[in-house]
Motif scaffolding. Structure first.
Motif, short mmCIF file in Angstrom:
data_model
loop_
_atom_site.label_atom_id
_atom_site.label_comp_id
_atom_site.label_asym_id
_atom_site.label_seq_id
_atom_site.Cartn_x
_atom_site.Cartn_y
_atom_site.Cartn_z
N ARG A 28 18.09 7.37 -6.46
CA ARG A 28 17.13 6.32 -6.79
C ARG A 28 16.61 5.64 -5.54
N ALA A 29 17.49 5.39 -4.59
CA ALA A 29 17.05 4.78 -3.34
C ALA A 29 16.09 5.70 -2.58
N GLY A 30 16.38 6.99 -2.62
CA GLY A 30 15.48 7.94 -1.96
C GLY A 30 14.12 7.97 -2.61
N VAL A 31 14.07 7.89 -3.93
CA VAL A 31 12.79 7.87 -4.63
C VAL A 31 12.04 6.58 -4.34
N ARG A 32 12.74 5.44 -4.38
CA ARG A 32 12.05 4.17 -4.10
C ARG A 32 11.47 4.14 -2.71
N GLY A 33 12.10 4.86 -1.79
CA GLY A 33 11.56 4.91 -0.44
C GLY A 33 10.24 5.63 -0.32
N GLN A 34 9.83 6.35 -1.38
CA GLN A 34 8.55 7.06 -1.36
C GLN A 34 7.40 6.20 -1.88
N ASN A 35 7.72 5.00 -2.36
CA ASN A 35 6.67 4.13 -2.89
C ASN A 35 5.76 3.64 -1.77
N ALA A 36 4.47 3.71 -2.01
CA ALA A 36 3.51 3.21 -1.05
C ALA A 36 3.58 1.68 -0.99
N GLY A 37 3.11 1.12 0.12
CA GLY A 37 3.20 -0.33 0.29
C GLY A 37 1.98 -1.08 -0.19
N GLY A 38 0.96 -0.37 -0.70
CA GLY A 38 -0.28 -1.06 -1.08
C GLY A 38 -0.09 -2.06 -2.19
N LEU A 39 0.76 -1.74 -3.18
CA LEU A 39 0.94 -2.65 -4.31
C LEU A 39 1.69 -3.91 -3.90
N ALA A 40 2.50 -3.82 -2.85
CA ALA A 40 3.26 -4.99 -2.41
C ALA A 40 2.34 -6.11 -1.92
N ARG A 41 1.10 -5.76 -1.55
CA ARG A 41 0.14 -6.78 -1.14
C ARG A 41 -0.51 -7.48 -2.32
N LEU A 42 -0.39 -6.89 -3.50
CA LEU A 42 -1.03 -7.43 -4.69
C LEU A 42 -0.03 -7.95 -5.71
N ALA A 43 1.23 -7.62 -5.56
CA ALA A 43 2.26 -8.04 -6.51
C ALA A 43 3.56 -8.28 -5.74
N ARG A 44 4.43 -9.07 -6.34
CA ARG A 44 5.72 -9.38 -5.72
C ARG A 44 6.73 -8.31 -6.11
N ARG A 45 7.30 -7.65 -5.11
CA ARG A 45 8.25 -6.57 -5.36
C ARG A 45 9.66 -7.13 -5.48
N ILE A 46 10.34 -6.70 -6.54
CA ILE A 46 11.73 -7.12 -6.77
C ILE A 46 12.58 -5.86 -6.92
N GLU A 47 13.60 -5.76 -6.09
CA GLU A 47 14.55 -4.66 -6.26
C GLU A 47 15.61 -5.12 -7.26
N PRO A 48 15.67 -4.52 -8.43
CA PRO A 48 16.54 -5.03 -9.50
C PRO A 48 17.99 -5.14 -9.06
#
Length: 722
Positions: A432-452
């Motif tokens: 799961r950590a490996g998959v989350r590392g593939q997320n692009a950072g563009g959405l983080a500029r438009l929404a608040r990212r929370i790692e559950p």
């Protein structure tokens, strides 16, 4: 007699050296003729100046417009012998590279002669000085146009010879020959073979250094060939390859989230008998001279007998930038097969010819699991036994939309994380950590990212609500099978998204439940900030939402619209322009949510304010009620936790029975009590909880009744001045 060149070289260089040997023989004959006709052949300053006697002699020499006098009857015989040897090599399956180059670029016999004349000094250094002598200028050590025509037996004024060196002719237009010193008279202009072309003819397959991080050769991945629905994929690649063989030279493969358009394009080109050169349009666009680099990339592809797989098309902005539109048309209009890939719809204005349009479907859960095992297994050769036994990839990867490249990178990241942790195997957490590392950072500029950071055990909710939340998780986990393989959502442009509404009073656990679902699925939670969405200018809110949905399509996360009734409200009767544009926003959202491929949760305190058309498109509606006494008792205990010291006088049953508070308010009370205890330097007492409840009631605007506090009446302590 012509000296025989070297004849060794399994890669076909023997043919090249034989042809160069014929050119070298003509050079030597021409040097001999020049010396024979030179009145002062031993002049030590030859090529450095022009004396008066030289000028008179040159002026008196008749113009040579019909012949050059450098031909030799033995040339034709020697060339025939060389070609016969090359024919035998080609019949044995070893076609010389010079012949392959001539066929791939459409070169004539005269083109080859010009190319060989220009190449000779790059292969044997002594011919630099001989060319300087023949040019009557020691500083010009390369062949000129005039010298090339003379050595090829073509009159300097012959249009048939001069036209082969035009910019549109195969030699110059294909980048095989550079005509330099354009400010010089035509016959004095220098000819140079680019280093990459010379290297290719000599057997070097290294990609041109100018294309570093821009283009690279690719081969069909055997792993990718068997992932997903292998039969359907092979059939699509076969049909696309057949179209390429039949003459289709331009295709556009539009990929959905988690698809493998690049791999499909590579498989199709390989099926059609082409090798493959990948071209990164993002890097090409960022280059300082993209048109020149594109020409180099196309030359590289033609040298290799390759087709181009170019993408992503969305890296360009043809509509907004005319330079990008011109570049895309250049990419599409090439003499090699071009397969473009991207996620956007194709615009007919992007190319002069109509492309073959193909849609690349995403990988299913079986394909992702198969590719994951192979990607991790390829790295597990020196790992402990059972390195892959700690995870079920089919189950863990089911919620994600991942393409092959993302899966391989995720596998590499998981492998490294397991090594870093000193684990004896890769487990679900590493995956799961490996998959989350593939997320692009563009959405983080438009929404608040929370790692559950919470799980099912942290939720205190009625069983029916628990069941609905678990149903939401299983919908995400099995949507590929139900909506994809079983086609339970066909037609209408509907996406494969999963949409849910959490409705209930503030503090009843809506946001925390979304976090728990995200944690169960191994997804990040992205809370949309309404301040980045709602805009007073007409049409801007829709643009902001489109940016959010577009970015969300590129990540594996759960999108949370908190207080959703602010943007998903009911449409109303149009009384003025404000109503009209508000209704347009709602109509846009209705359409966009239906085509969404991701996972989204909407929360609201006022379910009645949501438009009924939204609720029809929702997969689940979960109602969060105020907790009952038993749930409030569990919430008080859960919020106090195990680390906070408790006094023996705590009466949690009393708190649960007498104070009708939601979970969020209970947590706020516990935090306030913890601060009071910390300041006093003692465990949390009942008086701290009662005081915290009193403050919370006032914050909520609720009436304080002494009867609610029973024997635990709050004490009013005077403020202390320090």
């Amino acid at each position: 007699m012509t000296r025989r060149p070297r004849t060794s070289g399994a890669d076909g260089t023997a043919y090249l050296f034989a042809r160069l040997g014929l050119v070298a023989a003509r050079v030597r004959r021409l040097v001999a003729e020049r010396r024979r006709d030179d009145p002062d052949p031993d002049d030590a300053f030859r090529g450095l100046y022009v004396s008066a006697a030289d000028a008179e002699r040159l002026a008196a020499t008749p113009s040579a417009t019909t012949e050059t006098g450098c031909g030799d009857p033995s040339d034709a015989q020697a060339l025939a012998e060389v070609e016969e040897t090359a024919d035998r090599a080609a019949a044995d399956g070893t076609e010389p590279r010079l012949r392959r180059l001539a066929r791939g670029f459409g070169l004539t016999a005269l083109d080859l002669e010009f190319l060989l004349v220009a190449l000779l000094p790059d292969v044997e250094a002594r011919y630099e000085r001989l060319y300087g002598y023949l040019n009557d200028d020691v500083s010009r050590r390369r062949a000129t146009i005039g010298l090339a025509l003379e050595l090829s037996g073509i009159p300097a004024s012959a249009v048939a010879g001069r036209s082969r060196l035009d910019g549109s002719a195969p030699l110059v237009g294909g980048g095989l020959l550079l005509v330099e010193r354009a400010d010089q008279p035509y016959l004095s202009r220098s000819l140079r073979v680019p280093d990459r072309v010379a290297g290719y003819l000599l057997g070097d397959d290294t990609v041109d250094a100018q294309l570093a991080e821009l283009a690279w050769p690719a081969e069909e991945d055997e792993d990718a060939a068997s992932i997903g629905d292998a039969a359907a994929r092979a059939d699509l690649a076969s049909r696309l390859g057949a179209a390429l063989r039949a003459g289709v030279h331009l295709g556009y493969l539009r990929e959905r989230s988690g698809a493998a358009a690049d791999d499909l394009a590579i498989a199709a080109l390989v099926t059609a008998g082409w090798s493959v050169l990948r071209l990164d349009l993002d890097a090409l666009t960022a280059a300082s001279a993209p048109a020149d680099l594109l020409a180099v990339a196309v030359r590289e592809a033609r040298l290799r007998g390759a087709g181009l797989v170019a993408g992503p098309v969305q890296a360009l902005d043809p509509a907004g930038k005319p330079a990008h539109a011109r570049l895309l048309r250049r990419v599409a209009d090439q003499p090699v097969p071009v397969l473009l890939t991207g996620t956007v719809e194709w615009d007919p204005h992007w190319s002069r010819q109509a492309p073959l349009l193909v849609t690349a479907a995403p990988l299913d859960e079986r394909g992702r699991a198969r590719l994951w095992r192979r990607a991790v297994g390829a790295r597990a050769t020196d790992r402990p036994a059972g390195w892959l036994d700690g995870v079920d990839p089919a189950r863990e990867l089911a919620p994600y939309l991942l393409g092959p490249d993302q899966l391989r990178r995720a596998a590499q990241a998981a492998d490294q994380l397991a090594l870093f942790a000193g684990a004896d195997r890769v487990d679900a957490g590493h995956l799961r950590a490996g998959v989350r590392g593939q997320n692009a950072g563009g959405l983080a500029r438009l929404a608040r990212r929370i790692e559950p950071g919470v799980g099912w055990a942290d939720l205190v909710l009625p069983d029916p609500v628990h069941d609905q939340l678990r149903e939401l998780a299983l919908r995400v986990r099995y949507r590929d099978r139900v909506l994809g393989r079983w086609r339970m959502r066909p037609g209408g442009g509907r996406g494969r998204g999963v949409l849910a509404l959490f409705a209930g009073d503030s503090g009843t656990g809506k946001t925390m439940s979304a976090e728990v679902v995200a944690a169960d699925l191994g997804l990040d939670l992205y809370v949309v900030d309404l301040s980045t969405v709602v805009d007073k200018y007409v049409g801007q809110t829709e643009k902001n939402l489109e940016r959010i949905f577009t970015e969300a399509a590129g990540i594996n996360g759960l999108l949370l619209f908190d207080e959703a009734d602010a943007i998903f409200g009911k449409r109303s009767e149009v009384r003025d322009a404000h109503d009209r544009y508000a209704n347009l926003e709602s109509a846009y959202l209705l359409q966009r949510m239906e085509s969404f491929d991701g996972v989204a949760v909407l929360t609201t305190n006022l379910r009645a304010n949501l438009d009924e058309a939204f609720t029809r498109r929702l997969d689940l509606i979960v109602d969060f009620a105020m907790p009952d006494v038993a749930q409030r008792r569990a919430l008080w205990d859960r919020c106090l936790g195990t680390e906070l010291p408790r006094d023996e006088d705590l009466d949690l049953d009393f708190c649960a029975q007498n104070f009708e508070l939601a979970g969020g308010s209970i947590r706020a009370c516990v935090v306030t009590a913890a601060y009071l205890a910390a300041e006093a330097g003692r465990p949390v007492r009942m008086s701290d909880l009662i005081g915290a409840v009193q403050r919370e009631y006032r914050k909520l605007g609720r009436l304080l009744l002494e009867s609610e506090f029973g024997a635990h009446q709050p004490r009013t302590e005077p403020a202390r001045v320090h």
